[in-house]
Design a protein around this motif. Structure first.
Motif, PDB file in Angstrom:
ATOM      1  N   VAL A  81       0.906  -1.178  -0.114  1.00 51.54           N
ATOM      2  CA  VAL A  81       0.072  -0.109   0.104  1.00 51.54           C
ATOM      3  C   VAL A  81       1.019   1.164  -0.111  1.00 51.54           C
ATOM      4  O   VAL A  81       2.039   1.184   0.444  1.00 51.54           O
ATOM      5  CB  VAL A  81      -0.909   0.115   1.269  1.00 51.54           C
ATOM      6  CG1 VAL A  81      -1.845  -1.260   1.468  1.00 51.54           C
ATOM      7  CG2 VAL A  81      -0.255   0.251   2.482  1.00 51.54           C
ATOM      8  N   HIS A  82       0.201   2.087  -0.596  1.00 54.98           N
ATOM      9  CA  HIS A  82       0.910   3.679  -0.518  1.00 54.98           C
ATOM     10  C   HIS A  82       0.247   4.517   0.524  1.00 54.98           C
ATOM     11  O   HIS A  82      -1.111   4.663   0.649  1.00 54.98           O
ATOM     12  CB  HIS A  82       0.735   4.223  -1.989  1.00 54.98           C
ATOM     13  CG  HIS A  82       1.270   5.461  -1.769  1.00 54.98           C
ATOM     14  ND1 HIS A  82       2.762   5.885  -1.801  1.00 54.98           N
ATOM     15  CD2 HIS A  82       0.704   6.823  -2.272  1.00 54.98           C
ATOM     16  CE1 HIS A  82       2.922   7.074  -1.855  1.00 54.98           C
ATOM     17  NE2 HIS A  82       1.808   7.738  -2.212  1.00 54.98           N
ATOM     18  N   ARG A  83       1.111   5.366   1.252  1.00 59.61           N
ATOM     19  CA  ARG A  83       0.653   6.134   2.277  1.00 59.61           C
ATOM     20  C   ARG A  83       0.862   7.334   1.873  1.00 59.61           C
ATOM     21  O   ARG A  83       1.842   8.043   1.460  1.00 59.61           O
ATOM     22  CB  ARG A  83       1.279   5.782   3.614  1.00 59.61           C
ATOM     23  CG  ARG A  83       0.728   6.678   4.808  1.00 59.61           C
ATOM     24  CD  ARG A  83       1.137   6.224   5.983  1.00 59.61           C
ATOM     25  NE  ARG A  83       0.966   6.901   7.415  1.00 59.61           N
ATOM     26  CZ  ARG A  83       1.700   7.887   7.819  1.00 59.61           C
ATOM     27  NH1 ARG A  83       3.010   8.016   6.950  1.00 59.61           N
ATOM     28  NH2 ARG A  83       1.371   8.517   8.801  1.00 59.61           N
ATOM     29  N   ASP A  84      -0.547   8.331   1.675  1.00 62.49           N
ATOM     30  CA  ASP A  84      -0.131   9.708   1.214  1.00 62.49           C
ATOM     31  C   ASP A  84      -0.943  10.655   2.357  1.00 62.49           C
ATOM     32  O   ASP A  84      -2.038  10.682   2.560  1.00 62.49           O
ATOM     33  CB  ASP A  84      -1.058   9.742  -0.124  1.00 62.49           C
ATOM     34  CG  ASP A  84      -0.973  11.118  -0.817  1.00 62.49           C
ATOM     35  OD1 ASP A  84       0.159  11.817  -0.532  1.00 62.49           O
ATOM     36  OD2 ASP A  84      -1.904  11.792  -1.451  1.00 62.49           O
ATOM     37  N   VAL A  85       0.072  11.671   2.806  1.00 60.55           N
ATOM     38  CA  VAL A  85      -0.101  12.367   3.947  1.00 60.55           C
ATOM     39  C   VAL A  85      -0.224  13.664   3.435  1.00 60.55           C
ATOM     40  O   VAL A  85       0.447  14.224   2.879  1.00 60.55           O
ATOM     41  CB  VAL A  85       0.833  12.307   5.091  1.00 60.55           C
ATOM     42  CG1 VAL A  85       0.445  13.339   6.156  1.00 60.55           C
ATOM     43  CG2 VAL A  85       1.252  10.842   5.512  1.00 60.55           C
ATOM     44  N   GLN A  86      -1.647  14.341   3.845  1.00 63.87           N
ATOM     45  CA  GLN A  86      -1.848  15.694   3.370  1.00 63.87           C
ATOM     46  C   GLN A  86      -1.704  16.501   4.562  1.00 63.87           C
ATOM     47  O   GLN A  86      -2.267  16.341   5.517  1.00 63.87           O
ATOM     48  CB  GLN A  86      -3.417  15.735   2.985  1.00 63.87           C
ATOM     49  CG  GLN A  86      -3.890  15.230   1.553  1.00 63.87           C
ATOM     50  CD  GLN A  86      -2.932  15.494   0.388  1.00 63.87           C
ATOM     51  OE1 GLN A  86      -2.561  16.401   0.365  1.00 63.87           O
ATOM     52  NE2 GLN A  86      -2.683  14.749  -0.360  1.00 63.87           N
ATOM     53  N   THR A  88      -2.429  19.067   6.202  1.00 60.99           N
ATOM     54  CA  THR A  88      -3.574  19.783   6.668  1.00 60.99           C
ATOM     55  C   THR A  88      -3.766  19.674   7.987  1.00 60.99           C
ATOM     56  O   THR A  88      -3.244  19.044   8.706  1.00 60.99           O
ATOM     57  CB  THR A  88      -4.963  19.431   5.838  1.00 60.99           C
ATOM     58  OG1 THR A  88      -5.380  18.593   6.090  1.00 60.99           O
ATOM     59  CG2 THR A  88      -4.506  19.981   4.352  1.00 60.99           C
ATOM     60  N   VAL A  89      -4.716  20.781   8.354  1.00 58.22           N
ATOM     61  CA  VAL A  89      -5.074  20.695   9.906  1.00 58.22           C
ATOM     62  C   VAL A  89      -6.467  20.755  10.041  1.00 58.22           C
ATOM     63  O   VAL A  89      -7.277  21.584   9.578  1.00 58.22           O
ATOM     64  CB  VAL A  89      -4.580  21.809  10.695  1.00 58.22           C
ATOM     65  CG1 VAL A  89      -5.253  21.783  12.188  1.00 58.22           C
ATOM     66  CG2 VAL A  89      -2.895  21.800  10.339  1.00 58.22           C
ATOM     67  N   PRO A  90      -7.257  19.373  10.270  1.00 57.76           N
ATOM     68  CA  PRO A  90      -6.566  18.321  10.895  1.00 57.76           C
ATOM     69  C   PRO A  90      -5.961  17.439   9.788  1.00 57.76           C
ATOM     70  O   PRO A  90      -6.526  17.669   8.471  1.00 57.76           O
ATOM     71  CB  PRO A  90      -7.675  17.503  11.629  1.00 57.76           C
ATOM     72  CG  PRO A  90      -8.905  17.895  11.041  1.00 57.76           C
ATOM     73  CD  PRO A  90      -8.610  19.203  10.240  1.00 57.76           C
ATOM     74  N   PRO A  91      -5.034  16.582   9.980  1.00 57.00           N
ATOM     75  CA  PRO A  91      -4.379  15.851   8.997  1.00 57.00           C
ATOM     76  C   PRO A  91      -5.244  14.988   8.179  1.00 57.00           C
ATOM     77  O   PRO A  91      -6.388  14.404   8.795  1.00 57.00           O
ATOM     78  CB  PRO A  91      -3.288  15.130   9.714  1.00 57.00           C
ATOM     79  CG  PRO A  91      -3.572  15.172  11.065  1.00 57.00           C
ATOM     80  CD  PRO A  91      -4.566  16.144  11.229  1.00 57.00           C
ATOM     81  N   SER A  92      -4.946  14.679   6.931  1.00 56.00           N
ATOM     82  CA  SER A  92      -5.668  13.705   6.016  1.00 56.00           C
ATOM     83  C   SER A  92      -5.010  12.810   5.562  1.00 56.00           C
ATOM     84  O   SER A  92      -3.972  13.295   4.836  1.00 56.00           O
ATOM     85  CB  SER A  92      -6.494  14.413   5.112  1.00 56.00           C
ATOM     86  OG  SER A  92      -7.084  13.456   4.299  1.00 56.00           O
ATOM     87  N   VAL A  93      -5.051  11.375   5.796  1.00 57.22           N
ATOM     88  CA  VAL A  93      -4.089  10.566   5.262  1.00 57.22           C
ATOM     89  C   VAL A  93      -5.018   9.404   4.532  1.00 57.22           C
ATOM     90  O   VAL A  93      -5.895   8.989   4.820  1.00 57.22           O
ATOM     91  CB  VAL A  93      -3.314   9.620   6.371  1.00 57.22           C
ATOM     92  CG1 VAL A  93      -2.285   8.654   5.940  1.00 57.22           C
ATOM     93  CG2 VAL A  93      -2.638  10.527   7.291  1.00 57.22           C
ATOM     94  N   THR A  94      -4.526   9.343   3.196  1.00 61.49           N
ATOM     95  CA  THR A  94      -5.239   8.108   2.396  1.00 61.49           C
ATOM     96  C   THR A  94      -4.094   7.030   1.957  1.00 61.49           C
ATOM     97  O   THR A  94      -3.169   7.269   1.566  1.00 61.49           O
ATOM     98  CB  THR A  94      -5.662   9.146   1.059  1.00 61.49           C
ATOM     99  OG1 THR A  94      -6.227  10.132   1.490  1.00 61.49           O
ATOM    100  CG2 THR A  94      -6.463   8.044   0.148  1.00 61.49           C
ATOM    101  N   TYR A  95      -4.829   6.038   2.168  1.00 57.49           N
ATOM    102  CA  TYR A  95      -3.997   4.630   1.876  1.00 57.49           C
ATOM    103  C   TYR A  95      -4.722   4.335   0.428  1.00 57.49           C
ATOM    104  O   TYR A  95      -5.768   4.200   0.242  1.00 57.49           O
ATOM    105  CB  TYR A  95      -4.371   3.371   2.793  1.00 57.49           C
ATOM    106  CG  TYR A  95      -3.673   4.150   4.095  1.00 57.49           C
ATOM    107  CD1 TYR A  95      -2.298   3.767   4.294  1.00 57.49           C
ATOM    108  CD2 TYR A  95      -4.177   4.847   5.074  1.00 57.49           C
ATOM    109  CE1 TYR A  95      -1.511   4.133   5.525  1.00 57.49           C
ATOM    110  CE2 TYR A  95      -3.749   5.242   6.527  1.00 57.49           C
ATOM    111  CZ  TYR A  95      -2.453   4.785   6.418  1.00 57.49           C
ATOM    112  OH  TYR A  95      -1.786   5.180   7.863  1.00 57.49           O
ATOM    113  N   SER A  96      -3.483   3.717  -0.347  1.00 52.15           N
ATOM    114  CA  SER A  96      -4.153   3.042  -1.578  1.00 52.15           C
ATOM    115  C   SER A  96      -3.175   1.975  -1.704  1.00 52.15           C
ATOM    116  O   SER A  96      -2.099   1.829  -1.357  1.00 52.15           O
ATOM    117  CB  SER A  96      -4.127   4.148  -2.631  1.00 52.15           C
ATOM    118  OG  SER A  96      -2.770   4.578  -2.882  1.00 52.15           O
ATOM    119  N   LEU A  97      -3.876   1.184  -2.856  1.00 50.11           N
ATOM    120  CA  LEU A  97      -2.850  -0.288  -3.332  1.00 50.11           C
ATOM    121  C   LEU A  97      -1.854   0.420  -4.035  1.00 50.11           C
ATOM    122  O   LEU A  97      -1.999   1.308  -5.072  1.00 50.11           O
ATOM    123  CB  LEU A  97      -3.825  -1.280  -3.866  1.00 50.11           C
ATOM    124  CG  LEU A  97      -4.722  -2.018  -2.883  1.00 50.11           C
ATOM    125  CD1 LEU A  97      -5.607  -3.077  -3.772  1.00 50.11           C
ATOM    126  CD2 LEU A  97      -4.050  -2.359  -1.672  1.00 50.11           C
TER     127      LEU A  97
END
Lengths: 133, 133
Positions: A81-86, A88-97
DNA sequence: CTGAATCCTATGCGATACTG
DNA sequence: CAGTATCGCATAGGATTCAG
């Protein structure tokens, strides 16, 4: 083609003759990782598209935050998986294959389909054993 | 055909809407059983033909007698293997795959082949993460 | 030879509380 | 929101011993 059981058997016979070292055997290594309770569940959920941390937590209701984080970290270091951290405040983290993770969907789907098709037989076998006891 | 990841994702989305109960979900149930360290190894070894208890112990050198017995019992109650006891002295017990067990060789072979083909990529991903830290 | 029984350790995993 | 840190329990599983 030959029977799958034959092919599988031949493969393992060849292996144990040579390198059955658990650190090198790809299969044992893989199963030690994704053989836990959550990895496959998370991969299956991510297969439908990128998901945020909280979305995954809702999709798999009985996982604790601790294990969700830990499992995702392992899947990340193994390249599934790939971890994508934005930031921002509050933080937003998106996981993808990753492509590797997506390619794993093929054998995993095979396993899932087998489970669906044969679950009744497994239950029947358990019932027979329970009654025999 | 559709992408395997899509199919897998769709399947799980449909499930969690309805019955995500872990006791009923065939996949979670299956993985809880054969997701351990030994089940798949034993199934793979039995795929090459019936084996006696001691032969299996030799084939999987790092399994303890305790776990060998326990794992085989579970596989037996789930209908994957057949246990044939010859009442000789000393006793001789032969384990073999049932038709259900043989049918499981197909998805398992898929998993094994994926592991062989992609192990290098997984190791590369781990190396990248180790170096980043 | 094929187990069963017992003991012990390691760790998977949940629960809870705290943080940027 | 997305974690981290700490605690504690339940279970997997090895080592050893006994038995039919």
């Amino acid at each position: 083609m030959r029977d799958a059981a034959e092919a599988l058997g031949a493969k393992f016979q060849a292996w144990q003759a040579a390198a059955f070292d658990e650190t090198r055997c790809p299969v044992r290594n893989l199963l030690d990782r994704i053989g836990d309770r959550w990895s496959t569940l998370l991969l299956a959920n991510l297969a439908s598209g990128p998901q945020r941390f909280s979305a995954l937590a809702r999709a798999v209701p009985d996982i604790s935050k601790r294990m969700l984080t830990q499992t995702l970290r392992t899947l990340e270091t193994d390249g599934f998986v790939h971890r994508d951290v934005q930031p921002t405040v509050p933080p937003s983290v998106t996981y993808s294959l990753t492509p590797l993770g997506r390619s794993f969907a093929t054998p995993l789907l095979g396993l899932v389909e087998w489970a669906e098709a044969n679950f009744a037989d497994v239950c029947a076998a358990r019932a027979r054993m329970a009654e025999a006891a």
